[in-house]
Design a protein around this motif. Structure first.
Motif, PDB file in Angstrom:
ATOM      1  N   THR A  99       0.871  -1.168   0.000  1.00 41.16           N
ATOM      2  CA  THR A  99       0.000   0.000   0.000  1.00 41.16           C
ATOM      3  C   THR A  99       0.916   1.227   0.000  1.00 41.16           C
ATOM      4  O   THR A  99       2.135   1.095  -0.087  1.00 41.16           O
ATOM      5  N   THR A 100       0.338   2.396   0.137  1.00 45.35           N
ATOM      6  CA  THR A 100       1.157   3.601   0.172  1.00 45.35           C
ATOM      7  C   THR A 100       1.635   3.943   1.579  1.00 45.35           C
ATOM      8  O   THR A 100       2.281   4.963   1.777  1.00 45.35           O
ATOM      9  N   ALA A 101       1.337   3.083   2.550  1.00 47.70           N
ATOM     10  CA  ALA A 101       1.752   3.325   3.941  1.00 47.70           C
ATOM     11  C   ALA A 101       2.558   2.126   4.443  1.00 47.70           C
ATOM     12  O   ALA A 101       2.024   1.020   4.546  1.00 47.70           O
ATOM     13  N   GLU A 102       3.810   2.343   4.769  1.00 47.79           N
ATOM     14  CA  GLU A 102       4.677   1.256   5.215  1.00 47.79           C
ATOM     15  C   GLU A 102       4.160   0.611   6.498  1.00 47.79           C
ATOM     16  O   GLU A 102       4.219  -0.608   6.658  1.00 47.79           O
ATOM     17  N   LYS A 103       3.634   1.413   7.419  1.00 49.70           N
ATOM     18  CA  LYS A 103       3.120   0.858   8.679  1.00 49.70           C
ATOM     19  C   LYS A 103       1.919  -0.046   8.424  1.00 49.70           C
ATOM     20  O   LYS A 103       1.746  -1.062   9.099  1.00 49.70           O
ATOM     21  N   LEU A 104       1.093   0.331   7.463  1.00 51.80           N
ATOM     22  CA  LEU A 104      -0.046  -0.526   7.121  1.00 51.80           C
ATOM     23  C   LEU A 104       0.435  -1.812   6.471  1.00 51.80           C
ATOM     24  O   LEU A 104      -0.098  -2.896   6.758  1.00 51.80           O
ATOM     25  N   ASN A 105       1.453  -1.735   5.613  1.00 52.75           N
ATOM     26  CA  ASN A 105       2.024  -2.950   5.025  1.00 52.75           C
ATOM     27  C   ASN A 105       2.429  -3.932   6.112  1.00 52.75           C
ATOM     28  O   ASN A 105       2.185  -5.140   6.010  1.00 52.75           O
ATOM     29  N   GLU A 106       3.076  -3.405   7.155  1.00 50.71           N
ATOM     30  CA  GLU A 106       3.525  -4.247   8.266  1.00 50.71           C
ATOM     31  C   GLU A 106       2.337  -4.776   9.070  1.00 50.71           C
ATOM     32  O   GLU A 106       2.317  -5.942   9.470  1.00 50.71           O
ATOM     33  N   HIS A 107       1.333  -3.911   9.282  1.00 52.48           N
ATOM     34  CA  HIS A 107       0.171  -4.321  10.078  1.00 52.48           C
ATOM     35  C   HIS A 107      -0.610  -5.442   9.391  1.00 52.48           C
ATOM     36  O   HIS A 107      -1.135  -6.349  10.056  1.00 52.48           O
ATOM     37  N   LEU A 108      -0.676  -5.396   8.070  1.00 56.91           N
ATOM     38  CA  LEU A 108      -1.413  -6.428   7.332  1.00 56.91           C
ATOM     39  C   LEU A 108      -0.810  -7.818   7.495  1.00 56.91           C
ATOM     40  O   LEU A 108      -1.475  -8.822   7.243  1.00 56.91           O
ATOM     41  N   GLN A 109       0.450  -7.884   7.933  1.00 55.38           N
ATOM     42  CA  GLN A 109       1.090  -9.184   8.156  1.00 55.38           C
ATOM     43  C   GLN A 109       0.771  -9.765   9.527  1.00 55.38           C
ATOM     44  O   GLN A 109       1.022 -10.938   9.783  1.00 55.38           O
ATOM     45  N   LYS A 110       0.185  -8.962  10.413  1.00 56.50           N
ATOM     46  CA  LYS A 110      -0.062  -9.365  11.800  1.00 56.50           C
ATOM     47  C   LYS A 110      -1.218 -10.358  11.896  1.00 56.50           C
ATOM     48  O   LYS A 110      -2.032 -10.491  10.984  1.00 56.50           O
TER      49      LYS A 110
END
Length: 208
Positions: free
Chosen positions: A97-108
């Motif tokens: 996505t355009t947000a790195e933190k969201l990219n990481e959160h989606l893996q949780k």
């Protein structure tokens, strides 16, 4: 001396580029012509395939992301399209996505839990073709849960690939909507909707 060096580099670039441009085709190698479709087994061309999703973010905007590096295969014979088979693997860790933190959160665990379930998988069960379109029914597995889905697919084009080897290639696009809670991904509902539209673009190359 620097100027001479730059001129030499520029001359070399032109000498290499002009012949390459001269060999470029004047029309796209692929075309929406079903007669170009050749029977056989095809593999997914990952660099030109993707699954995109769209969600409504808190009622303010539509937010999008993409899964890349898709792999898989397709077997078909244009004379008997109902016998086509499609198998696709989608690496969860490749979501962007355009947000790195969201990219990481989606893996949780509250989302895809990619440490336990690194891959989503689609396996077709039936294909009903009509002209340039097809209805592809199958099973989608996400986070260890398998549910039936129906894809509305459209033939994009076929022809000889421009990639090294010049293999036969073809592409399709498809749409569907999945209910994420069916797959154990309920985080944020109803602030972020349960239903998630998917736009799928897959390029295939004929196996040698």
């Amino acid at each position: 001396m620097k100027r001479i060096h730059s001129l030499l580099l520029a001359t070399t670039f032109v000498a290499v580029t002009i012949p390459a441009l001269a060999q470029m085709p004047t029309t796209p190698p692929g075309a929406p012509d079903p007669t170009r479709v050749v029977a056989g087994t095809y593999t997914v061309e990952p660099s030109h395939s993707q699954v995109a999703f769209t969600v409504n973010h808190l009622g303010f905007s539509f937010y999008r992301g993409i899964f890349g590096d898709i792999t898989g295969s397709m077997t078909l014979d244009p004379k008997t399209p109902a016998g086509a088979k499609v198998s696709i693997d989608i690496p969860i860790t490749k979501v962007v996505t355009t947000a790195e933190k969201l990219n990481e959160h989606l893996q949780k665990p509250e989302f895809f839990d990619s440490a336990k379930f690194p891959t989503a998988h689609f396996e077709s069960t039936s294909v009903v073709a009509k002209g340039m379109t097809a209805t592809i029914s199958g099973n989608l597995t996400i986070k260890g849960v398998t549910k039936p889905v129906v894809l509305k697919a459209k033939f994009v084009g076929a022809g000889h690939s421009m990639l090294p080897g010049g293999s036969i290639a073809m592409g399709f696009e498809a749409t569907t909507t999945v209910k994420r809670s069916d797959f154990g991904i309920s985080y944020g509902i109803p602030l972020v909707p349960d239903d998630v539209p998917l736009d799928i673009a897959v390029a295939f190359e004929k196996a040698k």
